[in-house]
Motif scaffolding. Sequence first.
Motif, short mmCIF file in Angstrom:
data_model
loop_
_atom_site.label_atom_id
_atom_site.label_comp_id
_atom_site.label_asym_id
_atom_site.label_seq_id
_atom_site.Cartn_x
_atom_site.Cartn_y
_atom_site.Cartn_z
N THR A 1 8.36 -14.48 129.61
CA THR A 1 9.30 -13.93 130.59
C THR A 1 10.61 -14.71 130.58
N LEU A 2 10.53 -16.03 130.52
CA LEU A 2 11.74 -16.85 130.44
C LEU A 2 12.55 -16.52 129.20
N HIS A 3 11.87 -16.33 128.07
CA HIS A 3 12.56 -15.94 126.83
C HIS A 3 13.20 -14.56 127.00
N TYR A 4 12.49 -13.64 127.65
CA TYR A 4 13.02 -12.29 127.86
C TYR A 4 14.26 -12.33 128.75
N TYR A 5 14.20 -13.12 129.82
CA TYR A 5 15.36 -13.24 130.70
C TYR A 5 16.57 -13.74 129.92
N GLU A 6 16.33 -14.64 128.98
CA GLU A 6 17.43 -15.11 128.13
C GLU A 6 17.93 -13.99 127.23
N GLU A 7 17.01 -13.23 126.64
CA GLU A 7 17.39 -12.11 125.76
C GLU A 7 18.29 -11.11 126.46
N ILE A 8 17.97 -10.80 127.72
CA ILE A 8 18.77 -9.79 128.43
C ILE A 8 19.96 -10.40 129.17
N GLY A 9 20.08 -11.71 129.12
CA GLY A 9 21.27 -12.38 129.62
C GLY A 9 21.30 -12.73 131.09
N ILE A 10 20.15 -12.71 131.77
CA ILE A 10 20.19 -13.04 133.20
C ILE A 10 19.84 -14.50 133.48
N LEU A 11 19.24 -15.19 132.53
CA LEU A 11 18.91 -16.61 132.70
C LEU A 11 19.03 -17.31 131.37
N LYS A 12 20.09 -18.05 131.21
CA LYS A 12 20.28 -18.79 129.97
C LYS A 12 20.07 -20.27 130.24
N PRO A 13 19.29 -20.94 129.40
CA PRO A 13 19.11 -22.37 129.61
C PRO A 13 20.44 -23.10 129.43
N SER A 14 20.61 -24.17 130.18
CA SER A 14 21.87 -24.91 130.13
C SER A 14 22.07 -25.69 128.85
N GLY A 15 20.99 -25.94 128.14
CA GLY A 15 21.13 -26.71 126.92
C GLY A 15 19.93 -26.56 126.01
N ARG A 16 20.00 -27.29 124.92
CA ARG A 16 18.91 -27.33 123.95
C ARG A 16 18.78 -28.74 123.43
N THR A 17 17.56 -29.09 123.04
CA THR A 17 17.35 -30.39 122.42
C THR A 17 17.90 -30.34 121.01
N ALA A 18 17.92 -31.48 120.34
CA ALA A 18 18.38 -31.52 118.96
C ALA A 18 17.52 -30.63 118.06
N SER A 19 16.26 -30.45 118.44
CA SER A 19 15.37 -29.60 117.64
C SER A 19 15.37 -28.14 118.11
N GLY A 20 16.23 -27.80 119.08
CA GLY A 20 16.38 -26.41 119.49
C GLY A 20 15.57 -25.95 120.69
N HIS A 21 14.81 -26.85 121.31
CA HIS A 21 14.03 -26.47 122.50
C HIS A 21 14.96 -26.20 123.67
N ARG A 22 14.66 -25.15 124.41
CA ARG A 22 15.47 -24.80 125.57
C ARG A 22 15.31 -25.86 126.66
N LEU A 23 16.43 -26.14 127.35
CA LEU A 23 16.41 -27.09 128.47
C LEU A 23 16.96 -26.41 129.72
N TYR A 24 16.20 -26.46 130.79
CA TYR A 24 16.58 -25.84 132.05
C TYR A 24 16.88 -26.92 133.09
#
Length: 104
Positions: free
Chosen positions: A35-58
């Motif tokens: 669901t969190l990934h889907y919210y990002e896909e549709i643009g309503i919840l984007k994580p503020s950052g990512r780790t160096a390896s690409g993990h989403r950070l909220y």
Amino acid sequence: MSKQDGVVTVNDPIDPIAALKVAAVARRTGVSVRTLHYYEEIGILKPSGRTASGHRLYTPTDIQRLQQIRSLQQLGLSLSAVADCLADGHTDARQVIGDHLQRV
């Protein structure tokens, strides 16, 4: 960057931010990772950052937005209507309910 129990501290020279990876957010909020990934896909919840390896950070602000999304859904709004409310900045419960009742 340090890690403890799913919490990643991002070293920002201006303001250090404690952020959660997606699995920790899912565990703490009861919202699935998908669901969190889907919210990002549709643009309503984007994580503020990512780790160096690409993990989403909220961040706490992201978690607050997630709670707004879930609350608006519990009021009966579709994800499209939720997106409109968030885009317009209309998150006052009384206003949202009034607008929703007018539409229904």
